[in-house]
Design a protein around this motif. Structure first.
Motif, PDB file in Angstrom:
ATOM      1  N   ASP A   1     -22.782  78.771  70.209  1.00 55.24           N
ATOM      2  CA  ASP A   1     -21.412  78.437  70.606  1.00 55.24           C
ATOM      3  C   ASP A   1     -21.004  77.153  69.894  1.00 55.24           C
ATOM      4  OD1 ASP A   1     -19.110  77.497  71.879  1.00 55.24           O
ATOM      5  OD2 ASP A   1     -19.745  78.146  73.865  1.00 55.24           O
ATOM      6  N   ALA A   2     -20.163  77.265  68.879  1.00 55.01           N
ATOM      7  CA  ALA A   2     -19.817  76.117  68.045  1.00 55.01           C
ATOM      8  C   ALA A   2     -19.161  75.004  68.852  1.00 55.01           C
ATOM      9  CB  ALA A   2     -18.898  76.558  66.904  1.00 55.01           C
ATOM     10  N   ALA A   3     -18.270  75.355  69.780  1.00 50.43           N
ATOM     11  CA  ALA A   3     -17.564  74.342  70.564  1.00 50.43           C
ATOM     12  C   ALA A   3     -18.535  73.572  71.457  1.00 50.43           C
ATOM     13  CB  ALA A   3     -16.470  74.997  71.406  1.00 50.43           C
ATOM     14  N   ALA A   4     -19.506  74.281  72.040  1.00 45.74           N
ATOM     15  CA  ALA A   4     -20.482  73.616  72.899  1.00 45.74           C
ATOM     16  C   ALA A   4     -21.325  72.635  72.105  1.00 45.74           C
ATOM     17  CB  ALA A   4     -21.372  74.656  73.582  1.00 45.74           C
ATOM     18  N   VAL A   5     -21.756  73.027  70.909  1.00 49.46           N
ATOM     19  CA  VAL A   5     -22.561  72.147  70.067  1.00 49.46           C
ATOM     20  C   VAL A   5     -21.744  70.944  69.615  1.00 49.46           C
ATOM     21  CG1 VAL A   5     -23.898  71.987  67.934  1.00 49.46           C
ATOM     22  CG2 VAL A   5     -24.039  74.048  69.335  1.00 49.46           C
ATOM     23  N   MET A   6     -20.483  71.176  69.301  1.00 47.93           N
ATOM     24  CA  MET A   6     -19.622  70.062  68.888  1.00 47.93           C
ATOM     25  C   MET A   6     -19.531  69.020  69.995  1.00 47.93           C
ATOM     26  SD  MET A   6     -17.904  69.225  66.110  1.00 47.93           S
ATOM     27  CE  MET A   6     -17.584  70.795  65.290  1.00 47.93           C
ATOM     28  N   ASP A   7     -19.402  69.459  71.231  1.00 47.93           N
ATOM     29  CA  ASP A   7     -19.334  68.524  72.356  1.00 47.93           C
ATOM     30  C   ASP A   7     -20.654  67.778  72.538  1.00 47.93           C
ATOM     31  OD1 ASP A   7     -16.729  69.288  72.874  1.00 47.93           O
ATOM     32  OD2 ASP A   7     -17.270  70.681  74.485  1.00 47.93           O
ATOM     33  N   LEU A   8     -21.766  68.477  72.399  1.00 42.47           N
ATOM     34  CA  LEU A   8     -23.079  67.872  72.603  1.00 42.47           C
ATOM     35  C   LEU A   8     -23.331  66.717  71.654  1.00 42.47           C
ATOM     36  CD1 LEU A   8     -25.400  70.988  73.033  1.00 42.47           C
ATOM     37  CD2 LEU A   8     -25.096  69.171  74.713  1.00 42.47           C
TER      38      LEU A   8
ATOM     39  N   ASN B   1     -24.321  75.523  63.305  1.00 37.61           N
ATOM     40  CA  ASN B   1     -23.474  74.773  64.237  1.00 37.61           C
ATOM     41  C   ASN B   1     -23.965  73.339  64.409  1.00 37.61           C
ATOM     42  OD1 ASN B   1     -21.729  76.908  64.698  1.00 37.61           O
ATOM     43  ND2 ASN B   1     -22.832  77.646  66.503  1.00 37.61           N
ATOM     44  N   VAL B   2     -25.281  73.154  64.429  1.00 42.02           N
ATOM     45  CA  VAL B   2     -25.828  71.801  64.560  1.00 42.02           C
ATOM     46  C   VAL B   2     -25.465  70.957  63.345  1.00 42.02           C
ATOM     47  CG1 VAL B   2     -27.985  70.463  64.585  1.00 42.02           C
ATOM     48  CG2 VAL B   2     -27.691  72.402  66.148  1.00 42.02           C
ATOM     49  N   TRP B   3     -25.684  71.480  62.137  1.00 37.61           N
ATOM     50  CA  TRP B   3     -25.388  70.675  60.946  1.00 37.61           C
ATOM     51  C   TRP B   3     -23.888  70.460  60.768  1.00 37.61           C
ATOM     52  CZ3 TRP B   3     -30.458  72.170  60.802  1.00 37.61           C
ATOM     53  CH2 TRP B   3     -31.355  71.275  60.206  1.00 37.61           C
ATOM     54  N   ASN B   4     -23.094  71.462  61.101  1.00 36.02           N
ATOM     55  CA  ASN B   4     -21.653  71.301  60.975  1.00 36.02           C
ATOM     56  C   ASN B   4     -21.138  70.238  61.939  1.00 36.02           C
ATOM     57  OD1 ASN B   4     -18.937  72.173  60.055  1.00 36.02           O
ATOM     58  ND2 ASN B   4     -18.747  72.909  62.165  1.00 36.02           N
ATOM     59  N   ALA B   5     -21.600  70.281  63.182  1.00 34.53           N
ATOM     60  CA  ALA B   5     -21.186  69.275  64.163  1.00 34.53           C
ATOM     61  C   ALA B   5     -21.711  67.893  63.784  1.00 34.53           C
ATOM     62  CB  ALA B   5     -21.677  69.665  65.557  1.00 34.53           C
ATOM     63  N   ALA B   6     -22.917  67.849  63.231  1.00 36.15           N
ATOM     64  CA  ALA B   6     -23.474  66.564  62.795  1.00 36.15           C
ATOM     65  C   ALA B   6     -22.604  65.931  61.718  1.00 36.15           C
ATOM     66  CB  ALA B   6     -24.898  66.770  62.276  1.00 36.15           C
TER      67      ALA B   6
ATOM     68  N   LYS C   1     -19.371  66.469  61.219  1.00 36.89           N
ATOM     69  CA  LYS C   1     -18.085  66.083  61.800  1.00 36.89           C
ATOM     70  C   LYS C   1     -18.192  64.791  62.597  1.00 36.89           C
ATOM     71  CE  LYS C   1     -16.032  69.901  60.388  1.00 36.89           C
ATOM     72  NZ  LYS C   1     -15.079  69.877  59.247  1.00 36.89           N
ATOM     73  N   HIS C   2     -19.336  64.580  63.259  1.00 37.48           N
ATOM     74  CA  HIS C   2     -19.491  63.418  64.144  1.00 37.48           C
ATOM     75  C   HIS C   2     -20.213  62.246  63.485  1.00 37.48           C
ATOM     76  CE1 HIS C   2     -17.739  65.158  67.683  1.00 37.48           C
ATOM     77  NE2 HIS C   2     -18.615  66.147  67.763  1.00 37.48           N
ATOM     78  N   GLY C   3     -20.610  62.374  62.230  1.00 45.03           N
ATOM     79  CA  GLY C   3     -21.274  61.258  61.561  1.00 45.03           C
ATOM     80  C   GLY C   3     -22.695  61.015  62.026  1.00 45.03           C
ATOM     81  N   VAL C   4     -23.409  62.072  62.439  1.00 45.05           N
ATOM     82  CA  VAL C   4     -24.811  61.938  62.818  1.00 45.05           C
ATOM     83  C   VAL C   4     -25.622  61.485  61.597  1.00 45.05           C
ATOM     84  CG1 VAL C   4     -26.868  63.231  63.537  1.00 45.05           C
ATOM     85  CG2 VAL C   4     -24.671  63.626  64.677  1.00 45.05           C
ATOM     86  N   ARG C   5     -26.535  60.567  61.796  1.00 42.74           N
ATOM     87  CA  ARG C   5     -27.292  59.997  60.684  1.00 42.74           C
ATOM     88  C   ARG C   5     -28.426  60.886  60.208  1.00 42.74           C
ATOM     89  NH1 ARG C   5     -31.442  55.748  60.245  1.00 42.74           N
ATOM     90  NH2 ARG C   5     -31.380  55.365  62.491  1.00 42.74           N
ATOM     91  N   ARG C   6     -29.135  61.545  61.150  1.00 44.49           N
ATOM     92  CA  ARG C   6     -30.343  62.283  60.764  1.00 44.49           C
ATOM     93  C   ARG C   6     -30.604  63.419  61.748  1.00 44.49           C
ATOM     94  NH1 ARG C   6     -35.320  58.459  60.360  1.00 44.49           N
ATOM     95  NH2 ARG C   6     -33.926  57.601  58.766  1.00 44.49           N
ATOM     96  N   ILE C   7     -31.127  64.515  61.209  1.00 42.47           N
ATOM     97  CA  ILE C   7     -31.578  65.646  62.026  1.00 42.47           C
ATOM     98  C   ILE C   7     -33.065  65.844  61.780  1.00 42.47           C
ATOM     99  CG2 ILE C   7     -31.358  68.120  62.482  1.00 42.47           C
ATOM    100  CD1 ILE C   7     -28.447  67.883  61.465  1.00 42.47           C
ATOM    101  N   VAL C   8     -33.831  65.853  62.854  1.00 43.39           N
ATOM    102  CA  VAL C   8     -35.258  66.180  62.793  1.00 43.39           C
ATOM    103  C   VAL C   8     -35.374  67.626  63.242  1.00 43.39           C
ATOM    104  CG1 VAL C   8     -37.565  65.615  63.634  1.00 43.39           C
ATOM    105  CG2 VAL C   8     -35.875  63.789  63.276  1.00 43.39           C
ATOM    106  N   TYR C   9     -35.802  68.482  62.337  1.00 41.84           N
ATOM    107  CA  TYR C   9     -35.706  69.923  62.550  1.00 41.84           C
ATOM    108  C   TYR C   9     -37.078  70.573  62.690  1.00 41.84           C
ATOM    109  CZ  TYR C   9     -34.903  74.862  61.481  1.00 41.84           C
ATOM    110  OH  TYR C   9     -34.890  76.229  61.513  1.00 41.84           O
ATOM    111  N   ALA C  10     -37.219  71.393  63.724  1.00 39.90           N
ATOM    112  CA  ALA C  10     -38.455  72.151  63.921  1.00 39.90           C
ATOM    113  C   ALA C  10     -38.432  73.379  63.029  1.00 39.90           C
ATOM    114  CB  ALA C  10     -38.608  72.547  65.386  1.00 39.90           C
ATOM    115  N   SER C  11     -38.890  73.206  61.795  1.00 35.17           N
ATOM    116  CA  SER C  11     -39.094  74.339  60.916  1.00 35.17           C
ATOM    117  C   SER C  11     -40.438  74.971  61.280  1.00 35.17           C
ATOM    118  CB  SER C  11     -39.054  73.910  59.451  1.00 35.17           C
ATOM    119  OG  SER C  11     -39.081  75.029  58.586  1.00 35.17           O
ATOM    120  N   SER C  12     -41.020  75.736  60.387  1.00 31.92           N
ATOM    121  CA  SER C  12     -42.232  76.474  60.747  1.00 31.92           C
ATOM    122  C   SER C  12     -43.034  76.835  59.510  1.00 31.92           C
ATOM    123  CB  SER C  12     -41.850  77.753  61.497  1.00 31.92           C
ATOM    124  OG  SER C  12     -42.967  78.599  61.674  1.00 31.92           O
TER     125      SER C  12
END
Length: 276
Positions: A53-60, A92-97, A99-110
């Motif tokens: 849900d893109a809107a929910a992630v944007m709010d988070l 959705n996480v990267w797009n919201a990041a 838009k909101h100026g998030v500095r870094r994402i630590v991602y659980a790849s595999s």
């Protein structure tokens, strides 16, 4: 830092991370599909949300400095399910990041992004993807998106190619692939407090004598795992049949995920083999 967002907070690994992350920020926002989680820290809030849900992630992500993104289907599944939770959720996480100026994402790849490489090949962080499932393919997608968002927008990312994160070592494969919970926590902490990371890939394994991966290119993170699966080797090998070199489930980095049909659960196959 002011605010960290943790996705997948109700999962086995997210549960391990909640308290350590709460200690690193003024505010921790934990999220998952569960109605609630127990034992919230004093500075932790929980929000039920669907990452598709893109809107929910944007709010988070509003006001967040970093995101620890562990939310996804953690197994092979039909592509439509993986598409919603893993592909669309990551976008959705990267797009919201951005838009909101998030500095870094630590991602659980595999490891399943590299799962079809033979175990006789020591894999490093620069080799091309070789996924074993739709699940592994979703991790390739998110890693490549993380690289693109770093190049285009300067959003840092540390992609943790988690191998076998668990409690005690349970099988012969894990003698090389094990990631203890304590080392998982250290890996995430170093991914957060390292001053500059750019786009980085690092394998999530403990200090195992039999580790089949090369993390030297990510040594600047300061991740120095302390646990070693060799402590369990004698007992496990005594009860393990001889490996079949023609069985991809034993000979590929992805283990059973290298042999299950696309769309069918690899975790169910592992459980079945453990019982038989």
């Amino acid at each position: 830092m002011k605010k960290i967002v943790l996705t997948g907070a109700a999962g086995a690994l997210g549960h391990q991370l909640r308290a350590p992350l709460a200690a690193m920020a003024d505010q921790l926002v934990s999220t998952d599909l569960a109605d609630a989680v127990e034992g919230l820290a004093g500075n932790e809030t929980y929000v039920k949300a669907d990452l598709g849900d893109a809107a929910a992630v944007m709010d988070l992500l509003e006001g967040a400095e970093m995101v620890v993104h562990f939310g996804a289907i953690g197994d092979e599944a039909p592509f439509e399910q993986i598409l919603h939770s893993n592909f669309l959720g990551a976008y959705n996480v990267w797009n919201a990041a951005q838009k909101h100026g998030v500095r870094r994402i630590v991602y659980a790849s595999s490891i399943h992004a590299m799962g079809m490489y033979p175990k006789t090949t020591r894999i490093d962080t620069k080799m091309p993807h070789r996924p074993d499932t739709f699940y592994g393919l979703s991790k390739c997608f998110a890693e490549d998106m993380a690289s693109m968002y770093w190049d285009k927008y300067g959003i840092e990312a540390v992609c943790l190619r988690i191998y076998s994160a668990s409690g005690p070592v349970g099988n012969a494969r894990a003698l090389g692939s094990w990631l203890s919970y304590d080392d998982l926590i250290q890996l995430v902490q170093r991914s957060i407090d390292t001053p500059i990371t750019g786009f980085t890939v690092v394998y999530g394994v403990s200090n195992n004598d039999r580790s089949p991966v090369d993390n030297s290119a990510a040594s600047f993170l300061g991740y120095r795992p302390k646990d070693n699966a060799e402590d369990f080797a004698e007992a496990i090998l005594a009860q393990t049949p001889q490996a079949d070199p023609q069985d991809k489930a034993q000979m590929c980095h992805g283990g059973p995920f290298a042999t299950v049909p696309l769309g069918e659960s690899g975790v169910a196959y592992i459980k079945k083999m453990s019982v038989s």
